[in-house]
Design an enzyme around this catalytic site. Structure first.
Site, PDB file in Angstrom:
ATOM      1  N   GLN A 299      52.790  53.367  66.097  1.00 30.28           N
ATOM      2  CA  GLN A 299      53.927  53.124  66.987  1.00 30.28           C
ATOM      3  C   GLN A 299      54.863  54.319  66.954  1.00 30.28           C
ATOM      4  O   GLN A 299      55.052  54.872  65.866  1.00 30.28           O
ATOM      5  CB  GLN A 299      54.682  51.853  66.550  1.00 30.28           C
ATOM      6  CG  GLN A 299      53.924  50.600  66.858  1.00 30.28           C
ATOM      7  CD  GLN A 299      54.714  49.332  66.555  1.00 30.28           C
ATOM      8  OE1 GLN A 299      54.195  48.252  66.692  1.00 30.28           O
ATOM      9  NE2 GLN A 299      55.948  49.448  66.144  1.00 30.28           N
TER      10      GLN A 299
ATOM     11  N   HIS B 134      56.841  46.731  70.833  1.00 34.18           N
ATOM     12  CA  HIS B 134      57.287  45.971  69.656  1.00 34.18           C
ATOM     13  C   HIS B 134      58.744  45.520  69.831  1.00 34.18           C
ATOM     14  O   HIS B 134      59.664  46.214  69.425  1.00 34.18           O
ATOM     15  CB  HIS B 134      57.131  46.856  68.415  1.00 34.18           C
ATOM     16  CG  HIS B 134      57.252  46.111  67.128  1.00 34.18           C
ATOM     17  ND1 HIS B 134      56.866  46.649  65.934  1.00 34.18           N
ATOM     18  CD2 HIS B 134      57.718  44.876  66.835  1.00 34.18           C
ATOM     19  CE1 HIS B 134      57.090  45.779  64.971  1.00 34.18           C
ATOM     20  NE2 HIS B 134      57.625  44.696  65.503  1.00 34.18           N
TER      21      HIS B 134
ATOM     22  N   ARG C  27      51.179  42.764  62.603  1.00 34.85           N
ATOM     23  CA  ARG C  27      51.092  44.225  62.581  1.00 34.85           C
ATOM     24  C   ARG C  27      49.808  44.649  63.287  1.00 34.85           C
ATOM     25  O   ARG C  27      48.755  44.016  63.092  1.00 34.85           O
ATOM     26  CB  ARG C  27      51.088  44.768  61.140  1.00 34.85           C
ATOM     27  CG  ARG C  27      52.459  44.793  60.487  1.00 34.85           C
ATOM     28  CD  ARG C  27      53.449  45.718  61.196  1.00 34.85           C
ATOM     29  NE  ARG C  27      54.782  45.683  60.602  1.00 34.85           N
ATOM     30  CZ  ARG C  27      55.814  44.954  61.050  1.00 34.85           C
ATOM     31  NH1 ARG C  27      55.670  44.186  62.117  1.00 34.85           N
ATOM     32  NH2 ARG C  27      56.981  45.016  60.447  1.00 34.85           N
TER      33      ARG C  27
ATOM     34  N   ASN D 256      64.649  37.754  61.688  1.00 35.94           N
ATOM     35  CA  ASN D 256      64.185  37.679  63.076  1.00 35.94           C
ATOM     36  C   ASN D 256      63.014  36.709  63.249  1.00 35.94           C
ATOM     37  O   ASN D 256      62.246  36.820  64.202  1.00 35.94           O
ATOM     38  CB  ASN D 256      63.832  39.077  63.598  1.00 35.94           C
ATOM     39  CG  ASN D 256      62.912  39.835  62.654  1.00 35.94           C
ATOM     40  OD1 ASN D 256      62.323  39.239  61.770  1.00 35.94           O
ATOM     41  ND2 ASN D 256      62.797  41.134  62.848  1.00 35.94           N
TER      42      ASN D 256
HETATM   43  P1  NAI Z   1      56.680  35.502  55.236  1.00 35.15           P
HETATM   44  O1  NAI Z   1      56.635  36.337  54.025  1.00 35.15           O
HETATM   45  O2  NAI Z   1      57.654  34.389  55.306  1.00 35.15           O
HETATM   46  O3  NAI Z   1      55.227  34.879  55.525  1.00 35.15           O
HETATM   47  C1  NAI Z   1      54.048  35.614  55.432  1.00 35.15           C
HETATM   48  C2  NAI Z   1      52.927  34.652  55.028  1.00 35.15           C
HETATM   49  O4  NAI Z   1      51.699  35.378  55.030  1.00 35.15           O
HETATM   50  C3  NAI Z   1      53.121  34.092  53.615  1.00 35.15           C
HETATM   51  O5  NAI Z   1      53.003  32.691  53.635  1.00 35.15           O
HETATM   52  C4  NAI Z   1      52.007  34.751  52.813  1.00 35.15           C
HETATM   53  O6  NAI Z   1      51.521  33.940  51.774  1.00 35.15           O
HETATM   54  C5  NAI Z   1      50.962  34.973  53.900  1.00 35.15           C
HETATM   55  N1  NAI Z   1      49.967  35.979  53.520  1.00 35.15           N
HETATM   56  C6  NAI Z   1      50.155  37.142  52.818  1.00 35.15           C
HETATM   57  N2  NAI Z   1      48.971  37.755  52.637  1.00 35.15           N
HETATM   58  C7  NAI Z   1      48.040  36.980  53.241  1.00 35.15           C
HETATM   59  C8  NAI Z   1      46.624  37.077  53.385  1.00 35.15           C
HETATM   60  N3  NAI Z   1      45.940  38.101  52.848  1.00 35.15           N
HETATM   61  N4  NAI Z   1      45.993  36.108  54.058  1.00 35.15           N
HETATM   62  C9  NAI Z   1      46.664  35.040  54.569  1.00 35.15           C
HETATM   63  N5  NAI Z   1      47.997  34.899  54.457  1.00 35.15           N
HETATM   64  C10 NAI Z   1      48.664  35.840  53.809  1.00 35.15           C
HETATM   65  O7  NAI Z   1      56.869  36.521  56.411  1.00 35.15           O
HETATM   66  P2  NAI Z   1      57.357  36.237  57.895  1.00 35.15           P
HETATM   67  O8  NAI Z   1      58.820  36.357  57.980  1.00 35.15           O
HETATM   68  O9  NAI Z   1      56.708  34.993  58.381  1.00 35.15           O
HETATM   69  O10 NAI Z   1      56.735  37.508  58.638  1.00 35.15           O
HETATM   70  C11 NAI Z   1      55.331  37.709  58.650  1.00 35.15           C
HETATM   71  C12 NAI Z   1      55.017  39.093  59.184  1.00 35.15           C
HETATM   72  O11 NAI Z   1      55.359  39.154  60.563  1.00 35.15           O
HETATM   73  C13 NAI Z   1      55.861  40.228  58.540  1.00 35.15           C
HETATM   74  O12 NAI Z   1      55.301  40.657  57.330  1.00 35.15           O
HETATM   75  C14 NAI Z   1      55.807  41.277  59.603  1.00 35.15           C
HETATM   76  O13 NAI Z   1      54.667  42.099  59.429  1.00 35.15           O
HETATM   77  C15 NAI Z   1      55.667  40.484  60.895  1.00 35.15           C
HETATM   78  N6  NAI Z   1      56.911  40.494  61.677  1.00 35.15           N
HETATM   79  C16 NAI Z   1      56.865  41.012  62.938  1.00 35.15           C
HETATM   80  C17 NAI Z   1      57.999  41.094  63.693  1.00 35.15           C
HETATM   81  C18 NAI Z   1      57.954  41.592  65.107  1.00 35.15           C
HETATM   82  O14 NAI Z   1      58.987  41.957  65.646  1.00 35.15           O
HETATM   83  N7  NAI Z   1      56.807  41.613  65.738  1.00 35.15           N
HETATM   84  C19 NAI Z   1      59.306  40.701  63.155  1.00 35.15           C
HETATM   85  C20 NAI Z   1      59.234  40.060  61.857  1.00 35.15           C
HETATM   86  C21 NAI Z   1      58.072  40.012  61.144  1.00 35.15           C
END
Ligand code: NAI
Length: 350
Positions: free
Chosen positions: A280, A299, A251, A114
Site C-alpha cells: 500500500q 484502505h 490485511r 475502529n
Molecule cells: P482482535 O485482536 O480483537 O482480533 C483478532 C482475532 O484474530 C483474535 O481473536 C485472534 O485470536 C485471531 N487470530 C490471530 N491469529 C489467528 C490465526 N492464525 N488464525 C485464526 N485467528 C487468529 O483484532 P481486531 O480489532 O478484530 O482486528 C483484526 C485485524 O483487522 C487487525 O489485526 C487488522 O489487521 C485488521 N484491521 C483492519 C482495519 C481496516 O481499516 N481495514 C482496521 C482495523 C483492523
C-alpha cells in the site's frame, strides 16, 4: 524528543475538513499538545528512502495502516534513538515486531478504535458482492438498463452460511450485525470463544478446513502474522465452496495475490471485496484493481471521521503517558519488554 508522524496526504481536504485528523497535515490534532510538552512533531507522507533521515532522528514513530511506512528490521537498525512505535489505528504488521522486541522497544496500537467502522464495511462489502451492487451501479452511470446482466449474478444473503476467520473485536461485531439477515454464522479462530460467548453471538466453531467448504461467504478478520501470511493461498481457496464470496478487511497479504486472481477468473470464487492490499498504496497496475467480480475500496474502512477521532485520542493518551514516564494502557500494548505481549499477535520468533 522527535515524534515522527507518517500518514496519507490530506491535500485540499486537510483544511476543508479539520476532522480529517488522520492525514499528515492535521497530525491527529496533536501538534500543539506535543509542542506544549517540549517535544517536536514532524509529519510526512514520505514512506520511501526520503523518510529515512527523519527515522534516524525519531524517538517516537507514529504510523498508520492506511498509508503504511514499513518499518523493517533494516530500517530499525538505522534508528538509534527510537523507543516507541505507535499505530494510529489497529494492526501493527507494518512494524517488524520481532525486530522491535529484540531491540526492547515498545509497540502499541489503539485497540478497539475502529472496530465498528470495519465491521460496518464488512457487511457493506458482503452485500455489495452477494447483491451484485457494483455492476448495477456501473450500469446506471454508463447510461444502460441491462437488468439481465445484473440480475443474473444477484442473490439474497438470507439463508447463506457466513464464515468468520478471526473472531476478535471486529469478527464479533460482524457476527452481531449479520444477525438480522437470517444467516448461519460459523467461525474459526486459534482461540475458541467460551460456550456462553458462542451462544450470545449465535455462532458455531469449526476448524478452518471444515469451515471453508461449508461457507457461501467468508470474512477474514485476523491480524497479519507469520501464521496468517498468505493463509488464503491457492490450496485454501480451492477448499472453499465453488462460487463462494471472500471479503478481506484484515490485511492484503493474508490472501495470495496471484491465486486470488486465478480463483476469480476460473469461477472458483464468485466475488472478492475488501480494502486491504499489499503493498500500500497499491500500484496502478496491481492485479486486484482489474480482476473480475471485485468490489474493493482503497484502505478506508477503519478511517471514518469517527474512527479518526478515536484513534487520535488513543495516540494522545499513549504520548502523554510516554512523555510522563508512565506505562501505556495494557490493552494497547503489542510488544513490551522484549516480547510480543498481545494475545492476538501471539507467535513465537527466534
Ligand atoms: P482482535 O485482536 O480483537 O482480533 C483478532 C482475532 O484474530 C483474535 O481473536 C485472534 O485470536 C485471531 N487470530 C490471530 N491469529 C489467528 C490465526 N492464525 N488464525 C485464526 N485467528 C487468529 O483484532 P481486531 O480489532 O478484530 O482486528 C483484526 C485485524 O483487522 C487487525 O489485526 C487488522 O489487521 C485488521 N484491521 C483492519 C482495519 C481496516 O481499516 N481495514 C482496521 C482495523 C483492523
Amino acid at each position: 524528543m522527535k515524534v515522527v508522524w507518517i500518514a496519507y496526504p490530506g491535500g485540499a481536504a486537510a483544511k476543508q475538513v479539520p476532522e480529517l485528523l488522520g492525514c499528515a497535515e492535521n497530525a491527529l490534532g496533536l501538534r500543539e499538545f506535543v509542542a506544549a510538552k517540549g517535544h517536536e512533531l514532524v509529519s510526512t507522507s514520505e514512506t520511501g528512502p526520503a523518510l529515512e533521515p527523519l527515522l534516524a532522528e525519531a524517538t517516537v514513530v507514529i504510523a498508520t495502516p492506511f498509508w503504511p511506512a514499513y518499518i523493517t528490521r533494516e530500517r530499525l537498525a538505522k534508528m538509534p534513538n527510537v523507543r516507541l512505535l505507535l499505530t494510529a489505528g489497529v494492526g501493527s504488521d507494518h512494524f517488524d515486531l520481532a525486530a522491535a522486541a529484540e531491540r526492547g522497544l515498545t509497540v502499541a496500537e489503539v485497540t478497539g478504535s475502529n472496530v465498528v467502522s470495519v465491521a460496518e464495511h464488512v457487511v457493506l462489502q458482503i452485500l455489495a458482492l452477494v447483491r451484485n451492487f457494483v455492476p448495477g451501479y456501473q450500469e446506471v452511470v454508463s447510461g444502460g438498463w441491462d437488468i439481465a446482466k445484473v440480475a443474473a449474478r444477484s442473490h439474497d444473503l438470507e439463508g447463506m452460511t457466513v464464515g468468520i476467520v478471526g473472531m476478535g473485536r471486529i469478527g464479533q461485531r460482524v457476527a452481531e450485525r449479520l444477525r438480522p439477515f437470517d444467516v448461519k454464522v460459523l467461525y474459526y479462530d486459534n482461540r475458541r470463544l467460551s460456550t456462553v460467548e458462542e451462544g450470545v453471538l449465535e455462532v458455531r466453531y469449526r476448524s478452518l478446513d471444515a469451515l471453508l467448504p461449508a461457507c457461501d461467504v467468508v470474512s477474514i478478520n485476523a491480524p497479519l502474522t507469520p501464521a496468517t501470511d498468505r493463509l488464503f493461498n491457492a490450496a485454501r481457496l480451492a477448499k472453499m465452496k465453488r462460487g463462494a464470496y471472500l471479503v478481506n478487511t484484515a490485511r492484503g497479504r493474508i490472501v495470495d495475490t496471484a491465486a486470488l486472481v486465478e480463483a476469480l477468473q476460473s469461477g472458483q470464487l464468485a466475488g472478492y471485496a475488501g480494502d486491504v492490499w499489499y503493498p500500500q498504496p497499491a500500484p496502478k497496475d496491481h492485479p486486484w484493481r482489474t480482476m473480475p467480480h471485485h468490489a474493493m475500496t482503497p484502505h478506508v474502512s477503519g478511517t471514518t471521521l469517527e474512527a479518526q477521532a478515536r484513534y487520535a485520542a488513543g495516540i494522545r493518551d499513549c504520548l502523554e503517558r510516554f512523555f510522563d514516564g508512565q506505562p501505556l494502557d495494557r490493552d494497547y500494548l503489542i510488544v513490551e519488554k522484549g516480547k510480543v505481549v498481545s494475545p492476538s499477535y501471539s507467535y513465537a520468533f527466534g
